[in-house]
Design an enzyme around this catalytic site. Structure first.
Site, PDB file in Angstrom:
ATOM      1  N   VAL A 187       0.839  -1.194   0.000  1.00  0.00           N
ATOM      2  CA  VAL A 187       0.000   0.000   0.000  1.00  0.00           C
ATOM      3  C   VAL A 187       0.879   1.251   0.000  1.00  0.00           C
ATOM      4  O   VAL A 187       1.879   1.316   0.713  1.00  0.00           O
ATOM      5  CB  VAL A 187      -0.986   0.019   1.190  1.00  0.00           C
ATOM      6  CG1 VAL A 187      -0.273   0.099   2.522  1.00  0.00           C
ATOM      7  CG2 VAL A 187      -1.989   1.151   1.059  1.00  0.00           C
ATOM      8  N   LYS A 188       0.504   2.196  -0.829  1.00  0.00           N
ATOM      9  CA  LYS A 188       1.155   3.509  -0.824  1.00  0.00           C
ATOM     10  C   LYS A 188       0.285   4.423   0.036  1.00  0.00           C
ATOM     11  O   LYS A 188      -0.884   4.634  -0.258  1.00  0.00           O
ATOM     12  CB  LYS A 188       1.270   4.072  -2.235  1.00  0.00           C
ATOM     13  CG  LYS A 188       1.889   5.461  -2.254  1.00  0.00           C
ATOM     14  CD  LYS A 188       1.936   6.031  -3.660  1.00  0.00           C
ATOM     15  CE  LYS A 188       2.429   7.465  -3.632  1.00  0.00           C
ATOM     16  NZ  LYS A 188       2.249   8.125  -4.924  1.00  0.00           N
ATOM     17  N   ILE A 189       0.880   4.939   1.097  1.00  0.00           N
ATOM     18  CA  ILE A 189       0.148   5.835   1.990  1.00  0.00           C
ATOM     19  C   ILE A 189       0.340   7.270   1.515  1.00  0.00           C
ATOM     20  O   ILE A 189       1.465   7.747   1.398  1.00  0.00           O
ATOM     21  CB  ILE A 189       0.645   5.695   3.448  1.00  0.00           C
ATOM     22  CG1 ILE A 189       0.389   4.281   3.951  1.00  0.00           C
ATOM     23  CG2 ILE A 189      -0.022   6.724   4.350  1.00  0.00           C
ATOM     24  CD1 ILE A 189      -1.064   3.895   4.001  1.00  0.00           C
TER      25      ILE A 189
END
Length: 124
Positions: free
Chosen positions: A54-56
């Site tokens: 996941v890219k936050i």
């Protein structure tokens, strides 16, 4: 809200069925305004079969789109503890980058200002 939360969940018409098996899907929490929203988007993406990457990307400032490092750190800690491979997008700050690494970030993606001019005023 992220586009992955709007994906069709019908098995016969799921867009994820058309993505090759050797492709890693990396959901992005763009649109989240705080850690709670980013965590919710990441969990939804994993439940829909998008895996643990996941890219936050948390931005409270909708004018200049500057990353919120404090909320990013909160989300990184929670998601890393839940087994996500967290790739946070942050405003460049070496001390904060160290904090993100200690919180469980797998890499750091620093913000780079583009050539567009952004005037931001604080009033107290």
């Amino acid at each position: 809200m992220s586009s992955v939360s709007r994906a069709n969940t019908d098995d016969t018409k799921n867009i994820l069925n058309f993505i090759p098996e050797n492709v890693t899907i990396i959901p992005n929490t763009s649109g989240a305004r705080n850690a709670d929203e980013a965590i919710r988007i990441a969990r939804l993406a994993r439940e829909m079969g998008c895996g643990n990457f996941v890219k936050i990307e948390i931005m409270r400032d909708s004018k200049c789109l500057l990353p919120d490092n404090v909320e990013t750190l909160k989300a990184t800690k929670v998601l890393a503890d839940e087994g996500f491979v967290v790739m946070p997008y942050m405003y460049p700050d070496l001390n904060f980058a160290r904090d993100l690494k200690e919180a469980g970030a797998s890499c750091i993606m620093p913000f780079q200002r583009k050539k567009r001019k952004c005037t931001y005023y604080l009033s107290f």
